[in-house]
Design an enzyme around this catalytic site. Structure first.
Site, PDB file in Angstrom:
ATOM      1  N   GLY A 174      -4.296   1.698  -4.498  1.00  0.00           N
ATOM      2  CA  GLY A 174      -4.874   0.512  -5.070  1.00  0.00           C
ATOM      3  C   GLY A 174      -6.225   0.197  -4.392  1.00  0.00           C
ATOM      4  O   GLY A 174      -6.596   0.534  -3.418  1.00  0.00           O
ATOM      5  N   THR A 175      -6.924  -0.983  -5.196  1.00  0.00           N
ATOM      6  CA  THR A 175      -8.232  -1.358  -4.616  1.00  0.00           C
ATOM      7  C   THR A 175      -8.071  -3.006  -4.426  1.00  0.00           C
ATOM      8  O   THR A 175      -7.707  -3.661  -5.316  1.00  0.00           O
ATOM      9  CB  THR A 175      -9.249  -1.024  -5.523  1.00  0.00           C
ATOM     10  OG1 THR A 175      -9.371   0.470  -5.870  1.00  0.00           O
ATOM     11  CG2 THR A 175     -10.586  -1.559  -5.014  1.00  0.00           C
ATOM     12  N   GLY A 176      -8.446  -3.507  -3.136  1.00  0.00           N
ATOM     13  CA  GLY A 176      -8.603  -4.661  -2.743  1.00  0.00           C
ATOM     14  C   GLY A 176      -9.776  -5.337  -2.760  1.00  0.00           C
ATOM     15  O   GLY A 176     -10.787  -4.733  -3.236  1.00  0.00           O
ATOM     16  N   GLY A 177     -10.188  -6.427  -2.412  1.00  0.00           N
ATOM     17  CA  GLY A 177     -11.098  -7.163  -2.355  1.00  0.00           C
ATOM     18  C   GLY A 177     -12.356  -6.731  -1.777  1.00  0.00           C
ATOM     19  O   GLY A 177     -13.702  -6.857  -2.105  1.00  0.00           O
TER      20      GLY A 177
ATOM     21  N   GLY B 281     -12.040  -3.059  -0.156  1.00  0.00           N
ATOM     22  CA  GLY B 281     -11.653  -1.813   0.234  1.00  0.00           C
ATOM     23  C   GLY B 281     -10.711  -1.451  -0.633  1.00  0.00           C
ATOM     24  O   GLY B 281     -10.001  -1.789  -1.409  1.00  0.00           O
TER      25      GLY B 281
ATOM     26  N   VAL C 277      -6.894   0.710  -0.602  1.00  0.00           N
ATOM     27  CA  VAL C 277      -5.448   0.965  -0.067  1.00  0.00           C
ATOM     28  C   VAL C 277      -5.036   2.414  -0.201  1.00  0.00           C
ATOM     29  O   VAL C 277      -5.056   2.832  -1.310  1.00  0.00           O
ATOM     30  CB  VAL C 277      -4.528  -0.236  -0.316  1.00  0.00           C
ATOM     31  CG1 VAL C 277      -3.165  -0.114   0.425  1.00  0.00           C
ATOM     32  CG2 VAL C 277      -5.090  -1.476  -0.091  1.00  0.00           C
TER      33      VAL C 277
ATOM     34  N   LYS D  26      -5.915   0.030   4.522  1.00  0.00           N
ATOM     35  CA  LYS D  26      -6.850  -0.381   4.017  1.00  0.00           C
ATOM     36  C   LYS D  26      -8.296  -0.004   4.685  1.00  0.00           C
ATOM     37  O   LYS D  26      -8.523  -0.070   5.733  1.00  0.00           O
ATOM     38  CB  LYS D  26      -6.518  -1.892   4.254  1.00  0.00           C
ATOM     39  CG  LYS D  26      -7.677  -2.512   3.423  1.00  0.00           C
ATOM     40  CD  LYS D  26      -7.570  -4.032   3.797  1.00  0.00           C
ATOM     41  CE  LYS D  26      -6.523  -4.763   3.169  1.00  0.00           C
ATOM     42  NZ  LYS D  26      -6.673  -6.451   3.383  1.00  0.00           N
TER      43      LYS D  26
ATOM     44  N   ASP E 102      -6.281 -17.672   1.379  1.00  0.00           N
ATOM     45  CA  ASP E 102      -6.269 -16.821   0.074  1.00  0.00           C
ATOM     46  C   ASP E 102      -4.752 -16.601  -0.068  1.00  0.00           C
ATOM     47  O   ASP E 102      -4.273 -15.311  -0.477  1.00  0.00           O
ATOM     48  CB  ASP E 102      -6.937 -15.587   0.359  1.00  0.00           C
ATOM     49  CG  ASP E 102      -7.257 -14.833  -1.131  1.00  0.00           C
ATOM     50  OD1 ASP E 102      -6.910 -15.473  -2.133  1.00  0.00           O
ATOM     51  OD2 ASP E 102      -7.615 -13.608  -1.134  1.00  0.00           O
TER      52      ASP E 102
END
Length: 1003
Positions: free
Chosen positions: A712-715, A717, A719, A733, A833
Site C-alpha cells: 500500500g501507499t500512504g500519505g 510513503g 508500506v 512504512k 487524522d
C-alpha cells in the site's frame, strides 16, 4: 397306497406347521398357537425387522417387539402406534434408520423430544392411515417434505422445535381434517398462504418463532373453530386484520414481537372468551381501546413495547379476572387510576418505561396477591406510601428511575418474600432502615443514586442469599460494617461515590463469589487488606479516589481473573510486587496514577489496553529482550515532572547515539561517504528478539524494498510487508527518496517516531523500530493482517465478517486509545487524522490507531494553532475558521468513524443533515441507516450496544466543540453499566439519539 399318501401328506403338513411355528416363536413368545392362523405373516415380520434394524431402541432384550416401550400393536399384531420417550431411544439416532414404509397400519407416530437427526424421509407419505404425527423437538433439518400432503387423515400435526427451512408448504391445504397444527420454532419463511382457510376444523394453530413475513391473511377469520392462534415472534407487518374478530371461540391470541402497526381493531372487542391477549413488541399506536372492558374473561393482557399513548381507560377496571397486566415501554401518561384497586386477583403488573406521573395510589394496597410490581422509568412523585405494608407476597418490586422522595418506610421489613428490590435513581433521603434486615430472601438490592445518608446498617448481615448490592452514589458515611462478610453469596458489591471512611474490613475475604468490587470515590483509609487476595473470582476492582496508603499487598496476585483494576488517586507507595505485576499485564483497564510508587516493575506493560500512569515515569529499557532476565526493569516514579518533560528528549538522544555508533561502524567499512552522512544526526533503532539491531534482516526480508513486497501507499510513503527468517511478520512504512528531501515529510516521519516511542496502549499500533537516515527512512510496525477499517468496510466479504459485536468493539477500542492519548499521557496528544484509513485491524479484527505523523502535543501555555491537516470528511468544522488544535478535533473525527463503522459507509449525507439541523426523527430511523449487509441485531444486548455507539457518535458530532463530550467520558460510557433500551431498535429515530434519555432510561 392311498392311505400311505394321505399319511405322508399329513406328516409333511405337520412338519411345515412346526417349522413355521418355530420361526414365529423365535420372534415372539407371547403369541399363542391357537390364534396364529389369523396373522398376516409377511407384514408382521417386516415390521419387526424394521424396528430391529433401526437401532433406535436401547433395550431390545424382549424379543416380541409389540412389548417394546412405546410400541402398540393391534390384535392382528400390526404396529398401529409408535409413541416413544427420549429415555427409551438412542440419543442422536438418524431418523432415516427407521423404515417407516414398513408400517402400513400405523395411525399414531410420536417421536417428540427424542433428539433424532437428519430429515423427514419421503416414505412418510406411505403412512396413509396416520392421524397423529408429532416430530416436535427432534432437531430435524431440511424442508418439510411434500409427501406429508398425502396424509389426508391427519388430525394432529406437530413439527415444532426443529430446524426446518423454506416456506409454508402448500400441501397444508390438503389436510382438511387437521384439528391441531404446530410448526413453531423453526426457520420457516415466506407468508401464510390464503389457502389456510381450507383447514376449517382447526382448533389449535401455531406458527410462532419463525421468519414468516408479509400481512396476516384475512382468511384466518374463516377458521371459526379456532381456540388458540399463536403467531408471535415473526416478521408480520401491516395492521391486525379485523377479520380476527370473527374467531369468537378464541381463548388465546398471541401476536407478540412482529412489525404490526396501526390501531388495535375494535372488532377484537367481540372476543369475549379471550383468556390471553398478547399484542406486545409491535408498532401499535393510539390509545388502549375502551372495548377492552368487554373482555371480562381476560387473565393475561400484554400490550408492552408498542407506541400506545393516552391514559389507562376506566373500562379496565372491569377486568377483575386479570392475573398478568404488562403495559410497559409505551407512551402512557396520566396517573395510575384508583380503579386498579379492583384488580384483586392480579399477580404481576408492569407499567414501567412510560410517562406516568403523580403518586402511587393507596388503592394499590388492595392487590394482596401481587407477586411482581414494576413501575420504574416513569415520572412518579411523592413518597413510598404505606400501601406496601399489605403486599406481603411481593417478590419483585421495581420503583427505580422516578422522582419518588421521602424516606424508605420501615414497614418494608414486612415484605419477607422480597427477592429483588430496586429503588435506585430517585430522591430518597434519610437512612437505610435497619428493618430491611428482615428481608432474608433478598437476592438483589439496588439503592444507587439517591440521597440516602447515615451508616450502612449492620442488619445487612442477615441477607444470606444476596448476590447484588448497589448502594453507590449516595451520602452514606461511617465505616463499612464487618457484617458485610456474612454475605457469602454476593457477586456484586458497589459502594462507590459515598462518604464511607475507615479501613476496608478484613471480613471481605469471605466474599469468595465476588466478581465486582467498587469502593471508589469514598474516604476509605488504611492499607489494602491482604485478604482481597482470597477473592479469586474478582474481575472488577476499583479502589481509586480514597485515602489508602502503604504498598500493594503481594497477596493480590490471587486475583488472577482481574480485568479492571483502579487504584489511582490514593497515597499508595512502595514497589509493585512481582506476582501482582504479572496479572496487570493482561488487564483491560489499569489505573495507578497519582500515588507514590517507587522501585521496580518487572513486566512490560506495553500491551495494556488503558495504562494510566499520568505523573509517573515509565521506561522500557528493552521491551523486546526475552533472553536477558537481568536487563534493567521498568522504573516507576511518582511526580517526576522533569523526567516526564525530558523523557522524549532523552529517548531521542539515546537512539541518536545508538544510530550514530552503528552506522559509523557498519557503513564506514563499505562507503566512507555514507559514514560521513551518518554524522548529520540520522538515527537507527531496529531491535529483534535477541536485543540486537537487525537492519540487514529488514533489507533482506523486503529484497531491498522491492515492489513485490509493497502492500500500500500512504500519505508520505509506501508500506511493505516483511517476513523475517524466524517467521515474524512486520509492516514497514518507507519514505520515498524524493519525499525524504521535503522538510515537511521528514518532520512528520520523525514526529511519528517521537510519539509512538512514548505511547503504551494495547490499541495503538506498536512501533518495533525505525531507521531515520537521509538515504533510507522507514518505520517498523506490528503487522495488521486485516488492513484498514476503511478497506474492511468497502469489501462485502470482509464487511460481513465484522459482526455487530465486532464493530462495537472496534469503536470501543478506538475510544479507549484516544482517551489514553488525551487524558493519560504527561502532555495530551491530539492525533489530528482519525479516520477509518488510520484504524487498522489484526487477524482477530481488533482495532488499533495508526499513522501518528500529524500528531501533536498540546501544551497549556501554547496557542496550538497549526495548518489544517487530516482527511477530508473527518476534519472538525471549526478548524476551517479557528485553525486551533484541541482534543475536540479528534472527538469529532471519532464520531465520524463511529457512525461509519455501524453504517458500513462514510456518513457524508447524514453529516450534511446534522449541519443543516433538518434531521427528522419521524422520517429517519436508526435501523434504516445501519449497514444493510448485516441482519439487524436480534440480541437485545447487542442492539443496546449498537444504539450506544450511535448515541455517543451523535454527541461527538456536535457542531459546537464545547458541547462535545471528552474522550474520557466516551470511554467510560462504554465501561459503565448500561440501562436496557426503552424501546425496540427498529422504533428508535436518529432525532431521539440526540436526546438519549428517551432511548436509555436512567440506569
Amino acid at each position: 397306497m392311498k392311505p400311505f399318501v394321505n399319511c405322508a401328506v399329513a406328516v409333511l403338513a405337520w412338519v411345515v406347521m412346526m417349522v413355521a411355528t418355530t420361526m414365529v416363536m423365535a420372534t415372539s413368545t407371547s403369541i399363542s398357537s391357537s390364534s396364529l392362523s389369523s396373522y398376516p405373516l409377511s407384514s408382521w415380520m417386516t415390521e419387526a425387522e424394521a424396528l430391529h434394524n433401526s437401532g433406535w431402541w436401547r433395550n431390545t432384550n424382549v424379543k416380541n417387539h409389540c412389548q417394546w416401550q412405546g410400541i402398540v400393536c393391534n390384535e392382528a399384531g400390526n404396529v398401529i402406534a409408535i409413541n416413544v420417550t427420549p429415555n427409551s431411544l438412542t440419543i442422536g439416532a438418524p431418523v432415516e434408520k427407521l423404515n417407516v414404509s414398513a408400517f402400513p397400519h400405523l395411525e399414531h407416530l410420536d417421536l417428540s423430544n427424542c433428539r433424532l437427526r437428519g430429515s423427514i424421509p419421503n416414505q412418510i407419505g406411505r403412512l396413509t392411515k396416520l392421524t397423529h404425527l408429532d416430530l416436535s423437538n427432534c432437531r430435524l433439518r431440511g424442508s418439510i417434505p411434500n409427501q406429508i400432503g398425502r396424509l389426508t387423515k391427519l388430525t394432529h400435526l406437530d413439527l415444532s422445535g426443529n430446524r426446518f427451512k423454506g416456506g409454508l408448504p402448500l400441501f397444508l391445504a390438503n389436510l382438511t381434517q387437521l384439528v391441531h397444527l404446530d410448526l413453531s420454532r423453526n426457520s420457516i419463511n415466506g407468508s401464510i398462504p390464503p389457502e389456510v382457510d381450507n383447514l376449517k376444523k382447526l382448533v389449535y394453530l401455531e406458527f410462532s418463532s419463525n421468519a414468516l413475513a408479509g400481512f396476516i391473511p384475512i382468511e384466518l377469520g374463516n377458521l371459526t373453530n379456532l381456540v388458540q392462534l399463536h403467531l408471535r415472534n415473526n416478521n408480520f407487518i401491516g395492521p391486525i386484520p379485523s377479520s380476527l374478530g370473527l374467531l369468537t371461540n378464541l381463548i388465546y391470541l398471541t401476536i407478540w414481537n412482529n412489525g404490526l402497526a396501526g390501531l388495535i381493531p375494535s372488532a377484537l372487542g367481540g372476543l369475549s372468551n379471550l383468556v390471553e391477549l398478547d399484542l406486545g413488541a409491535n408498532y401499535l399506536t393510539g390509545r388502549i381501546p375502551s372495548f377492552i372492558g368487554n373482555l371480562t374473561n381476560l387473565i393475561y393482557l400484554y400490550l408492552d413495547s408498542n407506541q400506545i399513548s393516552g391514559s389507562l381507560p376506566p373500562e379496565m377496571g372491569s377486568l377483575v379476572q386479570l392475573s398478568g397486566l404488562v403495559l410497559s415501554n409505551n407512551s402512557l401518561v396520566g396517573q395510575i387510576p384508583s380503579f386498579v384497586g379492583n384488580l384483586t386477583r392480579i399477580n404481576s403488573m408492569s407499567l414501567d418505561l412510560n410517562h406516568i406521573n403523580g403518586s402511587i395510589p393507596p388503592e394499590m394496597g388492595n392487590l394482596v396477591n401481587l407477586y411482581d410490581l414494576a413501575l420504574s422509568g416513569n415520572n412518579l412523585t411523592g413518597p413510598i406510601s404505606s400501601f406496601l405494608n399489605n403486599l406481603t407476597g411481593l417478590n419483585y418490586l421495581f420503583l427505580d428511575s422516578n422522582y419518588i422522595n421521602g424516606f424508605i418506610p420501615p414497614g418494608i421489613g414486612k415484605l419477607i418474600n422480597m427477592q429483588d428490590l430496586d429503588l435506585s435513581v430517585n430522591l430518597l433521603h434519610h437512612v437505610i432502615p435497619p428493618e430491611m434486615g428482615k428481608l432474608t430472601s433478598l437476592r438483589a438490592l439496588d439503592l444507587h443514586d439517591n440521597n440516602l445518608s447515615g451508616p450502612i446498617p449492620p442488619s445487612i448481615g442477615h441477607w444470606k442469599t444476596l448476590t447484588t448490592l448497589d448502594l453507590s452514589a449516595n451520602l452514606l458515611h461511617h465505616v463499612i460494617p464487618p457484617e458485610i462478610g456474612k454475605l457469602t453469596s454476593l457477586s456484586v458489591l458497589d459502594l462507590h461515590d459515598n462518604n464511607l471512611s475507615g479501613p476496608i474490613p478484613s471480613s471481605i475475604k469471605n466474599l469468595s463469589r465476588l466478581y465486582l468490587l467498587d469502593l471508589s470515590a469514598n474516604r476509605i483509609n488504611g492499607s489494602i487488606p491482604p485478604e482481597l487476595g482470597n477473592l479469586s473470582t474478582l474481575s472488577y476492582l476499583d479502589l481509586s479516589q480514597n485515602f489508602l496508603s502503604g504498598p500493594i499487598p503481594k497477596e493480590l496476585r490471587g486475583c488472577g481473573m482481574l480485568q479492571y483494576l483502579g487504584m489511582s488517586k490514593n497515597n499508595l507507595s512502595g514497589s509493585i510486587p512481582v506476582g501482582v505485576a504479572s496479572i496487570m499485564v493482561g488487564l483491560d483497564f489499569l489505573s495507578l496514577s497519582h500515588n507514590n510508587f517507587s522501585g521496580t516493575f518487572p513486566y512490560c506493560t506495553c500491551g495494556l489496553c488503558r495504562l494510566n500512569l499520568s505523573d509517573t515515569y515509565l521506561e522500557c529499557s528493552s521491551p523486546y529482550n526475552k533472553t536477558n532476565q537481568q536487563e534493567p526493569y521498568k522504573k516507576l516514579k511518582q511526580n517526576s515532572h522533569l523526567l516526564v518533560i525530558f523523557l522524549p528528549i532523552t529517548i531521542f538522544l539515546v537512539f541518536l547515539i545508538l544510530g550514530f555508533s552503528y552506522f559509523s561502524w557498519h557503513k564506514t567499512k563499505k562507503n566512507p561517504s555514507e559514514a560521513r552522512a551518518m554524522r548529520n544526526g540520522d538515527m537507527c533503532s531496529i531491535w529483534n528478539y535477541d536485543g540486537h539491531i537487525a537492519y540487514e534482516d529488514i533489507i533482506r526480508a523486503t529484497d531491498d524494498f522491492d515492489i513485490r513486497h509493497c502492500i500500500g501507499t500512504g500519505g508520505y510513503g509506501s508500506v511493505y510487508k516483511a517476513q523475517l527468517s524466524n517467521g515474524q511478520v512486520f509492516a514497514l512504512k518507507k519514505l520515498h527518496r524524493l519525499e525524504a528531501e521535503e522538510p515537511a515529510f521528514d518532520k512528520s516521519f520523525r514526529n511519528e517516531v517521537q510519539m509512538l516511542t512514548n505511547l503504551r496502549h494495547r490499541n495503538i499500533v506498536k512501533l518495533y523500530g525505525f531507521c531515520l537516515h537521509n538515504r533510507c527512512m522507514f518505520l517498523v510496525y506490528e503487522y495488521m493482517e486485516k488492513g484498514s477499517l476503511f478497506c474492511a468496510l468497502r469489501y462485502d466479504e470482509v464487511a460481513i465478517e465484522l459482526s455487530w459485536t465486532t464493530r462495537v468493539n472496534i469503536v470501543k477500542s478506538t475510544a479507549h486509545a484516544l482517551s489514553y492519548m488525551h487524558h493519560d499521557c504527561a502532555s495530551p496528544i491530539v492525533h489530528r487524522d482519525i479516520s477509518s484509513n488510520n484504524i487498522l485491524l489484526n487477524s482477530k479484527l481488533e482495532a488499533f490507531i495508526a499513522d501518528f505523523g500529524t500528531a501533536r502535543l498540546l501544551f497549556p501555555d501554547s496557542s496550538n494553532q497549526t495548518l489544517i491537516v487530516g482527511t477530508y470528511g473527518y476534519v472538525a468544522p471549526e478548524l476551517a475558521y479557528t485553525m486551533a488544535v484541541t482534543e475536540k478535533c479528534d472527538i469529532y473525527s471519532f464520531g465520524v468513524v463511529a457512525l461509519e463503522t455501524i453504517m458500513g459507509r462514510h456518513p457524508g449525507e447524514l453529516l450534511s443533515l446534522l449541519s443543516s439541523s433538518s434531521l427528522s426523527g419521524e422520517n429517519v430511523m436508526l435501523n434504516e441507516v445501519l449497514d444493510p449487509r448485516l441482519s439487524p441485531p436480534a440480541d437485545p444486548l447487542v442492539a443496546r450496544d449498537v444504539v450506544l455507539v450511535a448515541t455517543l457518535a451523535f454527541a461527538c458530532l456536535s457542531l459546537e466543540p464545547k458541547t462535545r463530550p471528552t474522550m474520557q467520558r466516551v470511554s467510560q460510557g462504554f465501561l459503565a453499566r448500561r440501562a436496557t433500551l426503552a424501546k425496540p431498535l427498529h422504533s428508535i429515530s436518529l432525532r431521539e439519539l440526540r436526546n438519549p434519555e428517551g432511548v436509555f432510561p436512567r440506569a
